[in-house]
Design an enzyme around this catalytic site. Sequence first.
Site, PDB file in Angstrom:
ATOM      1  N   TYR A  52       0.916  -1.442  -0.069  1.00  0.00           N
ATOM      2  CA  TYR A  52      -0.006  -0.005   0.069  1.00  0.00           C
ATOM      3  C   TYR A  52       0.775   1.315   0.142  1.00  0.00           C
ATOM      4  O   TYR A  52       1.637   1.579   0.833  1.00  0.00           O
ATOM      5  CB  TYR A  52      -0.986   0.011   1.182  1.00  0.00           C
ATOM      6  CG  TYR A  52      -1.926  -1.126   1.093  1.00  0.00           C
ATOM      7  CD1 TYR A  52      -2.581  -1.809   0.109  1.00  0.00           C
ATOM      8  CD2 TYR A  52      -2.787  -1.376   2.285  1.00  0.00           C
ATOM      9  CE1 TYR A  52      -3.263  -2.751  -0.127  1.00  0.00           C
ATOM     10  CE2 TYR A  52      -3.571  -2.550   2.270  1.00  0.00           C
ATOM     11  CZ  TYR A  52      -3.843  -3.049   1.070  1.00  0.00           C
ATOM     12  OH  TYR A  52      -4.836  -4.037   1.362  1.00  0.00           O
ATOM     13  N   SER A 215     -13.177  -3.982   0.488  1.00  0.00           N
ATOM     14  CA  SER A 215     -13.857  -3.202  -0.536  1.00  0.00           C
ATOM     15  C   SER A 215     -15.406  -3.393  -0.477  1.00  0.00           C
ATOM     16  O   SER A 215     -16.270  -3.531  -1.407  1.00  0.00           O
ATOM     17  CB  SER A 215     -13.481  -3.347  -1.832  1.00  0.00           C
ATOM     18  OG  SER A 215     -12.225  -2.817  -2.313  1.00  0.00           O
ATOM     19  N   PRO A 216     -15.720  -3.166   0.920  1.00  0.00           N
ATOM     20  CA  PRO A 216     -17.339  -3.454   0.999  1.00  0.00           C
ATOM     21  C   PRO A 216     -18.242  -2.548   0.383  1.00  0.00           C
ATOM     22  O   PRO A 216     -19.359  -2.439   0.406  1.00  0.00           O
ATOM     23  CB  PRO A 216     -17.406  -3.279   2.812  1.00  0.00           C
ATOM     24  CG  PRO A 216     -16.087  -2.646   3.081  1.00  0.00           C
ATOM     25  CD  PRO A 216     -15.201  -2.751   2.112  1.00  0.00           C
ATOM     26  N   GLY A 220     -17.682  -3.927  -9.077  1.00  0.00           N
ATOM     27  CA  GLY A 220     -16.513  -4.038  -9.907  1.00  0.00           C
ATOM     28  C   GLY A 220     -15.324  -4.518  -9.147  1.00  0.00           C
ATOM     29  O   GLY A 220     -15.171  -4.434  -8.037  1.00  0.00           O
ATOM     30  N   PHE A 221     -14.055  -4.261 -10.026  1.00  0.00           N
ATOM     31  CA  PHE A 221     -12.974  -4.102  -9.111  1.00  0.00           C
ATOM     32  C   PHE A 221     -12.493  -2.713  -9.183  1.00  0.00           C
ATOM     33  O   PHE A 221     -11.706  -2.095 -10.066  1.00  0.00           O
ATOM     34  CB  PHE A 221     -11.897  -4.912 -10.071  1.00  0.00           C
ATOM     35  CG  PHE A 221     -10.527  -5.454  -9.436  1.00  0.00           C
ATOM     36  CD1 PHE A 221     -10.715  -6.197  -8.474  1.00  0.00           C
ATOM     37  CD2 PHE A 221      -9.358  -4.794  -9.772  1.00  0.00           C
ATOM     38  CE1 PHE A 221      -9.326  -6.701  -7.837  1.00  0.00           C
ATOM     39  CE2 PHE A 221      -8.284  -5.396  -9.556  1.00  0.00           C
ATOM     40  CZ  PHE A 221      -8.161  -5.924  -8.207  1.00  0.00           C
ATOM     41  N   GLU A 223     -14.455  -0.022  -9.322  1.00  0.00           N
ATOM     42  CA  GLU A 223     -15.083   0.895 -10.073  1.00  0.00           C
ATOM     43  C   GLU A 223     -15.441   2.097  -9.603  1.00  0.00           C
ATOM     44  O   GLU A 223     -15.935   3.032 -10.259  1.00  0.00           O
ATOM     45  CB  GLU A 223     -15.852  -0.030 -11.138  1.00  0.00           C
ATOM     46  CG  GLU A 223     -15.176  -0.679 -12.142  1.00  0.00           C
ATOM     47  CD  GLU A 223     -16.200  -1.488 -12.817  1.00  0.00           C
ATOM     48  OE1 GLU A 223     -16.923  -1.321 -13.577  1.00  0.00           O
ATOM     49  OE2 GLU A 223     -15.542  -2.877 -13.075  1.00  0.00           O
TER      50      GLU A 223
HETATM   51  N1  LIG Z   1      -6.924  -8.208   0.279  1.00  0.00           N
HETATM   52  C1  LIG Z   1      -6.904  -7.491  -0.786  1.00  0.00           C
HETATM   53  O1  LIG Z   1      -6.655  -8.014  -1.671  1.00  0.00           O
HETATM   54  C2  LIG Z   1      -7.347  -6.385  -0.512  1.00  0.00           C
HETATM   55  C3  LIG Z   1      -7.718  -5.690  -1.694  1.00  0.00           C
HETATM   56  C4  LIG Z   1      -8.286  -4.207  -1.634  1.00  0.00           C
HETATM   57  C5  LIG Z   1      -8.368  -3.641  -0.357  1.00  0.00           C
HETATM   58  N2  LIG Z   1      -8.085  -4.380   0.937  1.00  0.00           N
HETATM   59  C6  LIG Z   1      -8.247  -3.820   2.052  1.00  0.00           C
HETATM   60  O2  LIG Z   1      -9.601  -3.416   2.143  1.00  0.00           O
HETATM   61  C7  LIG Z   1      -9.491  -2.002   2.571  1.00  0.00           C
HETATM   62  C8  LIG Z   1     -11.008  -1.423   1.864  1.00  0.00           C
HETATM   63  O3  LIG Z   1     -11.040  -1.327   0.510  1.00  0.00           O
HETATM   64  P1  LIG Z   1     -11.423  -0.140   0.003  1.00  0.00           P
HETATM   65  O4  LIG Z   1     -11.114   1.082   0.253  1.00  0.00           O
HETATM   66  O5  LIG Z   1     -11.327  -0.549  -1.641  1.00  0.00           O
HETATM   67  O6  LIG Z   1     -13.240  -0.290   0.216  1.00  0.00           O
HETATM   68  P2  LIG Z   1     -14.232   0.731   0.444  1.00  0.00           P
HETATM   69  O7  LIG Z   1     -14.456   0.969   1.941  1.00  0.00           O
HETATM   70  O8  LIG Z   1     -15.337  -0.311  -0.302  1.00  0.00           O
HETATM   71  O9  LIG Z   1     -14.186   1.935  -0.426  1.00  0.00           O
HETATM   72  C9  LIG Z   1     -13.325   2.998   0.287  1.00  0.00           C
HETATM   73  C10 LIG Z   1     -13.574   4.269  -0.758  1.00  0.00           C
HETATM   74  O10 LIG Z   1     -15.119   4.342  -1.045  1.00  0.00           O
HETATM   75  C11 LIG Z   1     -15.236   5.858  -0.883  1.00  0.00           C
HETATM   76  N3  LIG Z   1     -16.396   6.268  -0.510  1.00  0.00           N
HETATM   77  C12 LIG Z   1     -17.434   6.909  -1.086  1.00  0.00           C
HETATM   78  N4  LIG Z   1     -18.479   7.103  -0.414  1.00  0.00           N
HETATM   79  C13 LIG Z   1     -18.401   6.101   0.504  1.00  0.00           C
HETATM   80  C14 LIG Z   1     -19.485   5.815   1.550  1.00  0.00           C
HETATM   81  N5  LIG Z   1     -20.607   6.373   1.579  1.00  0.00           N
HETATM   82  N6  LIG Z   1     -18.722   4.740   2.620  1.00  0.00           N
HETATM   83  C15 LIG Z   1     -17.624   4.341   2.564  1.00  0.00           C
HETATM   84  N7  LIG Z   1     -16.830   4.805   1.577  1.00  0.00           N
HETATM   85  C16 LIG Z   1     -17.147   5.798   0.619  1.00  0.00           C
HETATM   86  C17 LIG Z   1     -14.163   6.412   0.181  1.00  0.00           C
HETATM   87  O11 LIG Z   1     -13.998   7.746   0.087  1.00  0.00           O
HETATM   88  P3  LIG Z   1     -13.635   8.670   1.747  1.00  0.00           P
HETATM   89  O12 LIG Z   1     -12.538   8.178   2.127  1.00  0.00           O
HETATM   90  O13 LIG Z   1     -13.963   9.845   1.084  1.00  0.00           O
HETATM   91  O14 LIG Z   1     -14.940   8.227   2.375  1.00  0.00           O
HETATM   92  C18 LIG Z   1     -12.957   5.421  -0.309  1.00  0.00           C
HETATM   93  O15 LIG Z   1     -12.380   6.296  -1.225  1.00  0.00           O
HETATM   94  C19 LIG Z   1      -8.739  -1.403   1.959  1.00  0.00           C
HETATM   95  O16 LIG Z   1      -8.154  -0.380   2.853  1.00  0.00           O
HETATM   96  C20 LIG Z   1      -7.432  -2.731   2.392  1.00  0.00           C
HETATM   97  O17 LIG Z   1      -7.095  -2.555   3.651  1.00  0.00           O
HETATM   98  C21 LIG Z   1      -7.658  -5.712   0.449  1.00  0.00           C
END
Ligand SMILES: NC(=O)c1ccc[n+]([C@@H]2O[C@H](COP(=O)([O-])OP(=O)(O)OC[C@H]3O[C@@H](n4cnc5c(N)ncnc54)[C@H](OP(=O)(O)O)[C@@H]3O)[C@@H](O)[C@H]2O)c1
Length: 305
Positions: A52, A215-216, A220-221, A223
């Site tokens: 990261y 990525s809850p 998509g991936f 997206e």
């Molecule tokens: N094991 C793996 O292969 C893998 C892959 C990817 C990620 N991860 C882990 O999973 C974690 C989460 O991944 P992610 O960041 O893609 O997940 P996410 O929680 O689905 O997405 C967060 C992103 O969405 C934005 N967002 C916009 N509206 C939102 C809302 N209403 N609620 C929440 N978020 C909103 C956030 O912006 P704001 O910051 O402005 O809220 C942020 O940029 C990563 O930090 C990492 O630790 C693991």
Amino acid sequence: MRKITLGTSPLQVPVIAVGCMRILSLSLTEAERFIRTALDHGANFFDHADIYGGGTCEEIFAEAVGMNSAMREQFILQSKCGIRRGMFDFSKEHILSSVDGILKRLKTDYLDVLLLHRPDALVEPEEVAAAFDQLERAGKVRYFGVSNQTPMQIQLLQKYVKQPIIANQLQLSITNATMISQGFNVNMENGAAIQRDGSVLDYCRLHDITIQPWSPFQYGFFEGVFLDNEQFPELNRQINEIADKYAVRNTTIAIAWLLRHPARMQPVTGTMNLERLSDCCRASEIHLTREEWYAIYRAAGNVLP
Ligand SMILES: NC(=O)c1ccc[n+]([C@@H]2O[C@H](COP(=O)([O-])OP(=O)(O)OC[C@H]3O[C@@H](n4cnc5c(N)ncnc54)[C@H](OP(=O)(O)O)[C@@H]3O)[C@@H](O)[C@H]2O)c1
């Protein structure tokens, strides 16, 4: 914050894990406030990876909190290794050197949990076993897990690795719920019946491996976010209706949907926004009804057989 047991380990962890993949977007002061807010909510489990920000995310985290041995125990720290530019690498040498880099950047002597980030086709499980033994003996890693692995890949590892695999971090959200859909569409001719993951959900439940949905909020991936997105009108209408009922925001309901699954999952959030982080943590108090859980599943376009 509600707690769960992480896999078969004695670790009691908050049901929400705070992902640090996007912490690079914050200044040090903002990062300190972000981490402090998480701790105030009882969310003291932080998810990292050596890749990261090319390692910068771990550095920012440690610098923002002023990490030292006196304060280390208030955090539960997880990180991952095994992804390199253009390849995956589960060799003993790479795992050992990655962990040394992680510990240095996080300014700590030990990781609570180390995950192997993405399957390596050239894995030699005997080497993983030797690396895990060495890391455990040296006190550098307490518990071990994987990410994005199928049941068979986990079993192959467990044939050699003596430490239990306690977590499997997998992509899972309302709009990417193939591991759930496949369980409904057994042996059918439609696309939802396709076995994409070897029944990883049932396998993890059978073996007490905690699923950590990553990525809850993304569809998509990476997206984009499905909440408040006009591409998902029915889903948003349904989530908003349920959010109104509980007097919470839609963000809370999206996490509550994952937490309602009896597999006792630990979603990994990615927001860097303090309000949204608080909304995610509130999900720990919400228990959706069976009707609500299914209504959200169907509103995402999924059809029950
Ligand atoms: N094991 C793996 O292969 C893998 C892959 C990817 C990620 N991860 C882990 O999973 C974690 C989460 O991944 P992610 O960041 O893609 O997940 P996410 O929680 O689905 O997405 C967060 C992103 O969405 C934005 N967002 C916009 N509206 C939102 C809302 N209403 N609620 C929440 N978020 C909103 C956030 O912006 P704001 O910051 O402005 O809220 C942020 O940029 C990563 O930090 C990492 O630790 C693991």
